[in-house]
Design an enzyme around this catalytic site. Structure first.
Site, PDB file in Angstrom:
ATOM      1  N   PHE A  14       0.850  -0.925   0.017  1.00 40.77           N
ATOM      2  CA  PHE A  14       0.067   0.404   0.318  1.00 40.77           C
ATOM      3  C   PHE A  14       0.650   0.988  -0.161  1.00 40.77           C
ATOM      4  CE2 PHE A  14      -3.629   2.283   1.752  1.00 40.77           C
ATOM      5  CZ  PHE A  14      -4.822   1.898   0.708  1.00 40.77           C
ATOM      6  N   HIS A  15       1.323   2.080  -1.270  1.00 40.01           N
ATOM      7  CA  HIS A  15       2.398   2.865  -1.450  1.00 40.01           C
ATOM      8  C   HIS A  15       1.403   3.672  -1.409  1.00 40.01           C
ATOM      9  CE1 HIS A  15       1.531   2.563  -5.947  1.00 40.01           C
ATOM     10  NE2 HIS A  15       1.669   0.948  -5.956  1.00 40.01           N
ATOM     11  N   VAL A  16       2.126   5.170  -1.967  1.00 38.46           N
ATOM     12  CA  VAL A  16       2.135   6.386  -1.861  1.00 38.46           C
ATOM     13  C   VAL A  16       0.485   6.599  -3.264  1.00 38.46           C
ATOM     14  CG1 VAL A  16       2.322   8.221  -2.752  1.00 38.46           C
ATOM     15  CG2 VAL A  16       4.185   7.122  -1.657  1.00 38.46           C
ATOM     16  N   THR A  19      -2.545   4.687  -1.518  1.00 32.61           N
ATOM     17  CA  THR A  19      -3.012   5.703  -0.076  1.00 32.61           C
ATOM     18  C   THR A  19      -3.700   6.994  -0.361  1.00 32.61           C
ATOM     19  OG1 THR A  19      -0.734   4.725   1.242  1.00 32.61           O
ATOM     20  CG2 THR A  19      -1.477   7.392   1.736  1.00 32.61           C
TER      21      THR A  19
END
Length: 86
Positions: A14-16, A19
């Site tokens: 769950f990266h940028v 998110t």
């Protein structure tokens, strides 16, 4: 209050990008949203809070919603948590 557990499906975790999508959706909902993982509970409307969880692929994450439209929140935010972002 509703709490439901999901598994992060994205190979990069769950990266940028996911998110940002999650937080933008959560901010449109009138209920309180929290994300629980790794023994921590953070505000689901905070990018920094979510990123601080360091959610990798296959991480179990609980989403907690409390208030108006909480069922909708769990459904929509859970879908984002389990989507694969290219």
């Amino acid at each position: 209050m509703i709490t439901k557990t999901f598994v992060v499906a994205n190979p990069q975790g769950f990266h940028v990008r996911p998110t940002k999508t999650f937080v933008e959706c959560a901010q449109l909902l009138p209920c309180e949203v929290y994300v629980i993982a790794n023994g921590r509970r953070v505000n689901g409307k905070s990018s920094l809070g979510l990123l601080s969880l360091g959610l990798a692929r296959n991480a179990e994450v609980s989403i907690e919603a409390d208030g108006e439209q909480e069922e909708r929140a769990i459904e929509e935010l859970g879908r984002i948590m389990t989507d694969i972002f290219e």
